[in-house]
Design an enzyme around this catalytic site. Structure first.
Site, mmCIF file in Angstrom:
data_model
loop_
_atom_site.group_PDB
_atom_site.id
_atom_site.type_symbol
_atom_site.label_atom_id
_atom_site.label_comp_id
_atom_site.label_asym_id
_atom_site.label_seq_id
_atom_site.Cartn_x
_atom_site.Cartn_y
_atom_site.Cartn_z
ATOM 1 N N LEU A 98 0.825 -1.210 0.000
ATOM 2 C CA LEU A 98 0.000 0.000 0.000
ATOM 3 C C LEU A 98 0.862 1.264 0.000
ATOM 4 C CD1 LEU A 98 -2.835 1.375 0.506
ATOM 5 C CD2 LEU A 98 -2.375 1.072 2.947
ATOM 6 N N TYR A 129 3.400 -5.840 17.015
ATOM 7 C CA TYR A 129 3.746 -4.936 15.915
ATOM 8 C C TYR A 129 4.307 -3.635 16.482
ATOM 9 C CZ TYR A 129 2.832 -2.225 11.623
ATOM 10 O OH TYR A 129 2.935 -1.444 10.500
HETATM 11 O O1 GFB Z 1 -8.310 -1.315 11.138
HETATM 12 P P1 GFB Z 1 -8.342 -2.280 12.248
HETATM 13 O O2 GFB Z 1 -8.274 -3.721 11.875
HETATM 14 O O3 GFB Z 1 -7.140 -2.072 13.254
HETATM 15 O O4 GFB Z 1 -9.675 -2.063 13.109
HETATM 16 P P2 GFB Z 1 -6.778 -1.012 14.410
HETATM 17 C C1 GFB Z 1 -10.145 -0.795 13.478
HETATM 18 C C2 GFB Z 1 -11.501 -0.926 14.144
HETATM 19 O O5 GFB Z 1 -12.455 -1.305 13.153
HETATM 20 C C3 GFB Z 1 -11.595 -1.964 15.258
HETATM 21 C C4 GFB Z 1 -13.261 -2.370 13.649
HETATM 22 O O6 GFB Z 1 -12.406 -1.443 16.283
HETATM 23 C C5 GFB Z 1 -12.314 -3.131 14.575
HETATM 24 O O7 GFB Z 1 -13.019 -3.963 15.464
HETATM 25 N N1 GFB Z 1 -13.807 -3.147 12.534
HETATM 26 C C6 GFB Z 1 -15.135 -3.225 12.229
HETATM 27 C C7 GFB Z 1 -13.136 -3.924 11.670
HETATM 28 N N2 GFB Z 1 -15.321 -4.056 11.207
HETATM 29 C C8 GFB Z 1 -14.101 -4.503 10.825
HETATM 30 C C9 GFB Z 1 -13.667 -5.386 9.803
HETATM 31 O O8 GFB Z 1 -14.455 -5.945 9.025
HETATM 32 N N3 GFB Z 1 -12.314 -5.584 9.698
HETATM 33 C C10 GFB Z 1 -11.420 -4.978 10.526
HETATM 34 N N4 GFB Z 1 -10.113 -5.217 10.352
HETATM 35 N N5 GFB Z 1 -11.814 -4.165 11.537
HETATM 36 C C11 GFB Z 1 -4.398 -1.436 13.586
HETATM 37 C C12 GFB Z 1 -3.307 -2.291 14.127
HETATM 38 O O9 GFB Z 1 -5.270 -1.296 14.639
HETATM 39 O O10 GFB Z 1 -3.980 -0.168 13.198
HETATM 40 C C13 GFB Z 1 -2.123 -2.284 13.274
HETATM 41 O O11 GFB Z 1 -3.784 -3.595 14.301
HETATM 42 C C14 GFB Z 1 -1.769 -0.913 12.712
HETATM 43 O O12 GFB Z 1 -1.067 -2.758 14.042
HETATM 44 C C15 GFB Z 1 -2.967 -0.101 12.283
HETATM 45 O O13 GFB Z 1 -1.069 -0.187 13.664
HETATM 46 C C16 GFB Z 1 -2.639 1.327 11.976
HETATM 47 O O14 GFB Z 1 -6.998 0.402 13.948
HETATM 48 O O15 GFB Z 1 -7.466 -1.374 15.682
#
Ligand code: GFB
Length: 322
Positions: A20, A142
């Site tokens: 990305l 991470y």
């Molecule tokens: O983007 P995300 O996976 O990671 O999830 P983080 C952000 C929020 O979106 C969480 C919600 O509260 C998830 O529960 N969410 C809702 C979802 N629906 C979905 C879905 O379908 N998929 C996903 N993935 N989330 C990341 C870190 O944290 O941030 C990494 O894990 C990195 O290490 C990145 O630093 C910037 O924002 O929580």
């Protein structure tokens, strides 16, 4: 003497050019057109192999490096593969930073992440909050790897005068994102979920967690423009945030994406899935004081990303095609 210029003689290595952020940095450098861009595919160079990385630097002699190669993923992937997120990232960054210094690279930009900051730190998050409290458990592996990368850049600067800087991007999204539902971040996951629900005529989409956590999102081409800007204008051991400067709840984000895609059904929240950190919004005062601003609003960025998704991920056009 520190040399920040990327002039005619510059050979700029973008590590992670298919990802990305790396692919966006390549686009930004191509647009600027003032340097030679070096990239190498994973099957030709394994960045976790120290000897191979060192041989590559000896042969190719880059003058500048953007270190955008990393094992990345969303909340579920971070939680499920702690070894990969900790060990693979430590190895990649140790190898690239060490070889860059050893082979006379003039400047290196290391990309960290906003998840390095303590889980409960005040908002918006200032750079000074690093290492002032416990990390968010869903991404601490991470985060620890990225903190080690920051410290390695600072250590090389202090001990050897190596001009390595560390940028802390917020949640990024855009073309070439990962749309796999188990390993992706929230924004691409929701684009895919709403698109597939609409295409299949389903009337419900499941969103993980409670919908109340707040996140800040930056379009990846803005991230790339900030990285190129900071490569040229920033030289300091202090980390610097790269963000949009305001946040939105996951529920509001879901409604926005549903609107862009034209999904009119229900949104159901699956609270058996983790929320992660409750709020994360970076303080971008220092970056903005240098004169940099993002160009793409969240609405525009979602529309651009959805266009890209439809074209490349739903089979209209193969990835990598012009
Ligand atoms: O983007 P995300 O996976 O990671 O999830 P983080 C952000 C929020 O979106 C969480 C919600 O509260 C998830 O529960 N969410 C809702 C979802 N629906 C979905 C879905 O379908 N998929 C996903 N993935 N989330 C990341 C870190 O944290 O941030 C990494 O894990 C990195 O290490 C990145 O630093 C910037 O924002 O929580």
């Amino acid at each position: 003497m520190i040399d920040n210029r990327m002039d005619d003689g510059a050979r700029v290595f973008v590590a992670g050019h298919r990802g990305l952020v790396g692919s966006a940095i390549v686009r930004a450098l191509e647009r600027a057109g003032f340097c030679e861009i070096l990239t190498v595919s994973r099957d030709r160079l394994d960045l976790t192999d120290a000897a191979a990385v060192d041989r590559w630097f000896a042969a190719e002699r880059p003058t500048h490096v953007f270190l955008a190669a990393a094992k990345v993923g969303g909340i579920h992937a971070n939680n499920s593969y702690p070894v990969d997120f900790l060990e693979v990232n430590l190895r990649i960054q140790n190898n690239v930073i060490h070889s860059a210094w050893r082979h006379g690279v003039r400047k290196l930009v290391f990309l960290g992440s906003c998840c390095i900051y303590p889980r409960d730190c005040p908002q918006p998050i200032k750079e000074d909050y690093l290492l002032t409290g416990p990390l968010e458990p869903t991404n601490e592996w991470y985060a620890v790897a990225k903190i080690a990368g920051i410290k390695l850049c600072q250590a090389y600067r202090r001990q050897y005068g190596f001009d390595a800087i560390s940028l802390m991007p917020t949640n990024l999204y855009g073309p070439n994102d990962n749309f796999d539902l188990l390993s992706s971040h929230v924004l691409p996951a929701l684009i895919r979920k709403f698109h597939e629900a609409k295409s299949a005529g389903r009337d419900e989409v499941v969103v993980w967690g409670s919908g109340t956590p707040r996140r800040e999102f930056l379009y990846v081409d803005d991230m790339a423009s900030a990285a190129v800007f900071l490569m040229q204008h920033y030289s300091d051991e202090r980390i610097i945030n790269v963000g949009f400067g305001c946040d939105i709840s996951i529920g509001e984000l879901a409604a926005k994406i549903a609107g862009v895609i034209g999904f009119e059904g229900r949104i159901r929240y699956d609270t058996s899935k983790p929320d992660g950190v409750l709020r994360r919004c970076s303080d971008v005062t220092r970056l903005q004081a240098m004169g940099w601003r993002p160009a793409v609003s969240l609405d525009e960025g979602i529309a651009l990303t959805y266009d890209w998704y439809r074209e490349y991920e739903t089979g209209l056009r193969p990835r990598g095609a012009a």
